[in-house]
Design a protein around this motif. Structure first.
Motif, mmCIF file in Angstrom:
data_model
loop_
_atom_site.group_PDB
_atom_site.id
_atom_site.type_symbol
_atom_site.label_atom_id
_atom_site.label_comp_id
_atom_site.label_asym_id
_atom_site.label_seq_id
_atom_site.Cartn_x
_atom_site.Cartn_y
_atom_site.Cartn_z
ATOM 1 N N ILE A 1 12.431 4.122 4.255
ATOM 2 C CA ILE A 1 12.618 3.912 3.231
ATOM 3 C C ILE A 1 11.091 3.542 2.167
ATOM 4 O O ILE A 1 11.406 2.060 2.266
ATOM 5 C CB ILE A 1 13.996 3.150 2.790
ATOM 6 N N HIS A 2 10.957 4.164 1.240
ATOM 7 C CA HIS A 2 10.199 3.581 0.261
ATOM 8 C C HIS A 2 11.082 3.031 -0.983
ATOM 9 O O HIS A 2 11.764 3.501 -1.551
ATOM 10 C CB HIS A 2 8.646 4.264 -0.068
ATOM 11 N N LYS B 1 3.918 8.136 -8.273
ATOM 12 C CA LYS B 1 2.467 8.313 -7.963
ATOM 13 C C LYS B 1 2.178 8.718 -6.119
ATOM 14 O O LYS B 1 1.297 9.498 -5.488
ATOM 15 C CB LYS B 1 1.480 9.258 -8.591
ATOM 16 N N VAL B 2 1.292 7.105 -6.246
ATOM 17 C CA VAL B 2 0.967 6.376 -5.086
ATOM 18 C C VAL B 2 1.814 6.668 -4.073
ATOM 19 O O VAL B 2 1.014 6.332 -2.892
ATOM 20 C CB VAL B 2 0.329 5.100 -5.474
ATOM 21 N N CYS B 3 3.306 6.349 -4.436
ATOM 22 C CA CYS B 3 4.424 5.973 -3.144
ATOM 23 C C CYS B 3 3.940 7.672 -2.912
ATOM 24 O O CYS B 3 4.458 7.775 -1.152
ATOM 25 C CB CYS B 3 5.613 5.711 -4.019
ATOM 26 N N ALA B 4 4.341 8.673 -3.707
ATOM 27 C CA ALA B 4 4.369 9.988 -2.985
ATOM 28 C C ALA B 4 2.987 10.061 -2.263
ATOM 29 O O ALA B 4 3.002 10.845 -1.745
ATOM 30 C CB ALA B 4 4.782 10.607 -4.193
ATOM 31 N N ALA C 1 0.767 -1.230 0.036
ATOM 32 C CA ALA C 1 -0.093 0.187 -0.113
ATOM 33 C C ALA C 1 1.100 1.291 -0.317
ATOM 34 O O ALA C 1 0.482 2.313 -0.086
ATOM 35 C CB ALA C 1 -0.934 0.071 0.981
ATOM 36 N N THR C 2 1.901 1.329 0.835
ATOM 37 C CA THR C 2 2.378 2.298 0.204
ATOM 38 C C THR C 2 4.080 2.406 -0.113
ATOM 39 O O THR C 2 4.954 2.798 0.544
ATOM 40 C CB THR C 2 2.888 2.043 2.362
ATOM 41 N N PHE C 3 4.583 1.127 -0.089
ATOM 42 C CA PHE C 3 6.163 0.716 -1.155
ATOM 43 C C PHE C 3 7.184 0.615 0.429
ATOM 44 O O PHE C 3 8.058 1.299 -0.098
ATOM 45 C CB PHE C 3 5.850 1.549 -1.764
#
Lengths: 106, 99, 422, 163
Positions: free
Chosen positions: C312-313, C336-339, C302-304
């Motif tokens: 850390i992602h 984009k999802v991670c940001a 969900a968050t990477f």
């Protein structure tokens, strides 16, 4: 019908350990699957692989449905003398195939 | 972007609890950010149409007909099948707000 | 938590420090996000991060001033496109307020939350987004190494390798045998080798018709296989031969001096040799402790966020992204999802459950496109494909649909490079 | 997803393909449903007892080489090497591979001897899910040794259903 790929060195030094690679074309139907009509698809696999060197058995394997389609088996043997290496596959529904290769040992 | 920045800034200024901040970020609804990979804003000339300037109703109708197969497509039928009606409506509403 | 004194307040010019304070952060602190990797994933993440949290101090770390994109580089190899069309700079990203550090990431202290660069710079961060891409696994294929790559180019990182392979193809006499080695999964761009095989076969058929391409593959199954195989049978019956794993296609070693490929059951000597070698997450991933024994980076879907180092992602090719393939489209969508997730976490919220889309286009000829698409969501701890969605182009599509997909492929490249670098 | 599929929901074509995996390129499958079969660690223990006749199995001397991350459970390369001088007096008599969660635990049983020169065999197997794979060696003195490794199977990203 059956199509095999075999890699046996044609020449070796006496006492050398050689690698033999084998692959036999076979779908290895597991027996755990069902057709579109819901009927179980019967098992159809290679069950036995035997390698002989001038008639003497040097390697044998019993195969189960978890062996991937187109069974690939690699093993080693000591090059003892010139002669013939014979590989035999047997399986369900009377499946039988064999391959031969000659090896020159110096 | 500038509008969003100001909005976030103001909300941070008026911050109350940490949880409140998540709401201050205007995040696109689930899935919407991926669309921009292919659908460019106006002024970019490609074979893929822009979504900006379309009404929410237009986008919803298009997605639903892609999903049902009523509207032939190359790739959008496969993508539309990954979204429910409420998800499509949220994405459409968000795109309709983009200028 | 902000553990470091804020020394970079000057960077966030134009925004009053007071607007940046989140309640869990010391009053004057701007959230610091460092992004590793100037490719599709990293550049997207940096830009999106700055757009979502304009008050954040966002630093993009990249060791090249010019990014050379891999998608469409197969057209460069066959002379249908120039490498300059693949090159992008970071000026627009800097204009958007992202600081760009042109140096290689060297090490990460995950507990102190500091990234150290090759040039000695240290960059403290509250959250690190790593999109470092792949490195060639130089130990993965006996006989292959950096020197061998000058004779048997991989061209799997676009740039000089791309033009090297192109020059070799151009210099080859008609009647030559081109041999390509394809690795087992996972590697960057699953359908990439088959697009390249198609375009090389197209090149041979149209320019050097007595020549042939032999593809030696360590797999029996590959992306868009049925579409590729039927296209090859129709278009390149005399110019492309694909040998899969169970036909003896696995390459065990190469001999660069003679351009020879040693397979499990034979040897093939090429006039032009293209080795797509095994790969792993770029070296910084191991240095940062975010890569596991597989050589790749496990993540929360969900968050990477790394499963190994909090804060850390990881996204893009380096990550283990479940059902999502290692593609530029995936990296862009994931970034984009991670940001969004990082911005939410930095402002004290709980990231929403994302949806992600991937569409991989491949060209069989410059005017014949096919694709695989998917819609993804986190399920059971991994990124999973949403049931019933996605799939490949229709098998029976008429030529105008293939032509349309080729145009959409080009449209995607134009749009995504503009979104990220324009 | 392989690591999350419960046997009861292995219904998609992709799951079917992944689990049972007879598919090779161009081979038309007609399978739509998969029987909810999975062995348990207890089944694996039973299979091992059958191999050893109940004898003690010591950990060690057996090395399993399998890629730690596999995208296609249909074809998982696997090499087993046993520390052994492979002499007439001291050699490996048999090498077995068993799995924890496949529908049937056994994968292969190989018989070899000093003429092999080295105690090493390789094959390719099917793995239905992320799981532990165990290799067992039977030595010429009657002792049994084992090595194991946990393998992560992910769905073959970008793989087409060949159905």
């Amino acid at each position: 019908m059956a199509r095999a790929l075999v890699n046996i060195p044609p020449k070796a030094k006496r006492g050398e350990v050689i690698t033999i690679r084998t692959l036999m074309s076979h779908q290895m139907e597991t027996g755990f699957r069902y057709s579109t009509t819901g009927a179980p698809i019967p098992r159809d696999i290679i069950t036995t692989f035997i390698a002989t060197y001038n008639g003497e058995e040097i390697f044998r394997a019993e195969l189960f449905p978890a062996i991937a389609a187109n069974p690939f088996i690699t093993f080693t043997t000591v090059a003892t003398e010139s002669g013939t290496i014979e590989l035999t596959w047997r399986g369900d529904n009377g499946f039988a195939a064999s391959e031969q290769a000659t090896i020159t040992v110096e | 972007m500038a509008g969003r920045a100001l909005f976030v800034g103001l909300m941070l200024l008026a911050s109350v609890t940490p949880g409140a901040h998540a709401a201050t970020l205007e995040l696109p609804p689930a899935g919407a950010s991926s669309c921009g990979g292919c659908h460019a804003p106006p002024g970019v000339d490609t074979a893929v149409p822009t979504l900006h300037g379309k009404t929410a109703a237009e986008i919803v109708a298009q997605m639903q007909s892609f999903r049902s197969g009523a509207q032939p497509s190359t790739v959008m039928d496969r993508i539309a099948k990954g979204f429910t009606d409420p998800e499509i409506e949220a994405i459409a509403a968000w795109y309709a707000r983009q200028k | 938590m902000m553990k470091h004194a804020i020394s970079r307040r000057g960077v966030i010019a134009g925004l009053g420090a007071v607007t940046l304070g989140a309640p869990f952060v010391s009053a004057q602190a701007a959230p610091r996000v460092v992004v590793i990797g100037g490719g599709f994933g990293g550049a997207t993440a940096a830009r999106e991060m700055k757009a979502l949290l304009p008050g954040a101090d966002v630093v993009l770390v990249t060791n090249e001033r010019t990014f050379t994109a891999c998608p469409f580089s197969n057209l460069v190899i066959v002379g249908e496109r120039e490498l300059t069309a693949q090159e992008f700079g970071y000026r627009s990203i800097e204009k958007a307020g992202v600081r760009v550090a042109y140096s290689a990431a060297k090490s990460v202290d995950g507990s102190a939350r500091v990234l150290t660069l090759e040039d000695g710079t240290t960059l403290p961060f509250d959250r690190l987004i790593a999109s470092p891409g792949i490195d060639i696994n130089w130990e993965g294929l006996p006989g292959y190494g950096m020197a061998a790559a000058e004779k048997m180019p991989h061209a799997w990182k676009a740039g000089t390798q791309t033009t090297l392979l192109r020059r070799q193809l151009e210099a080859m006499d008609d009647g030559g045998l081109v041999v390509m080695a394809v690795p087992a999964n996972p590697y960057r761009c699953p359908p990439g080798p088959y697009e390249r095989a198609s375009l090389i076969a197209h090149y041979l058929k149209t320019r050097k018709p007595k020549s042939k391409l032999l593809v030696l593959d360590a797999k029996d199954m590959f992306s868009k296989q049925r579409l590729f195989l039927s296209a090859w049978a129709a278009l390149f019956p005399d110019h492309l031969e694909w040998v899969g794993l169970s036909k003896g296609g696995k390459v065990l070693s190469v001999e660069p001096e003679s351009l020879t490929f040693v397979t499990e059951f034979g040897r093939h000597t090429a006039a032009v040799a293209n080795v797509i070698p095994p790969q792993r997450a770029a070296a910084i991933a191991a240095a940062a402790g975010i890569a596991d024994a597989t050589g790749w980076c496990p993540i929360d879907p969900a968050t990477f966020e790394s499963r190994l180092v909090p804060g850390i992602h990881v996204l893009g090719d380096a990550s283990i992204a479940g059902a999502m393939p290692k593609s530029a489209f995936s990296a862009n969508a994931q970034a984009k999802v991670c940001a969004a997730a990082v911005a939410t976490l930095l402002t004290g919220g709980t990231p929403p459950e994302p949806r992600l889309i991937n569409t991989c286009y491949s060209l069989v000829t410059p005017d014949y496109g096919i694709s695989v698409a998917g819609v993804y969501h986190p399920a059971g701890g991994v990124i999973a494909e949403i049931k019933g969605s996605g799939g490949v182009s229709r098998a029976d599509a008429p030529p105008d649909v293939r032509a349309a997909e080729a145009l959409y492929a080009k449209g995607w490249f134009t749009t995504v490079t503009r979104e990220v670098f324009g | 997803m392989p690591s999350t599929c419960k046997p009861s929901n292995l219904t998609s074509r992709r799951d079917a393909l992944r689990l049972m995996g007879a598919a090779t390129a161009g081979y038309a499958l007609t399978i739509v449903r998969v029987t909810p079969l999975a062995a348990t660690p207890a089944d694996m223990r039973t299979a091992i007892e059958k191999i050893t006749g109940g004898a003690k199995v010591s950990a060690g001397r057996v090395h399993l080489e399998i890629p730690p991350l596999v995208e296609n459970g249909n074809t998982v390369p696997c090499a087993v090497t046993v520390d052994s001088p492979m002499t007439a007096a001291d050699h490996v008599r048999a090498i077995h591979i068993v799995t924890e969660k496949n529908p049937q635990p056994n994968v292969i049983s190989c018989r070899l001897g000093p003429r092999a020169g080295r105690a090493t065999v390789s094959t390719r197997m099917r793995l239905s899910d992320t799981q532990t794979v165990v290799a067992i060696a039977e030595m010429s003195n009657g002792s049994f040794w084992s090595g194991s490794v946990n393998i992560i199977i992910t769905l073959g990203a970008c793989l087409e259903d060949l159905i």
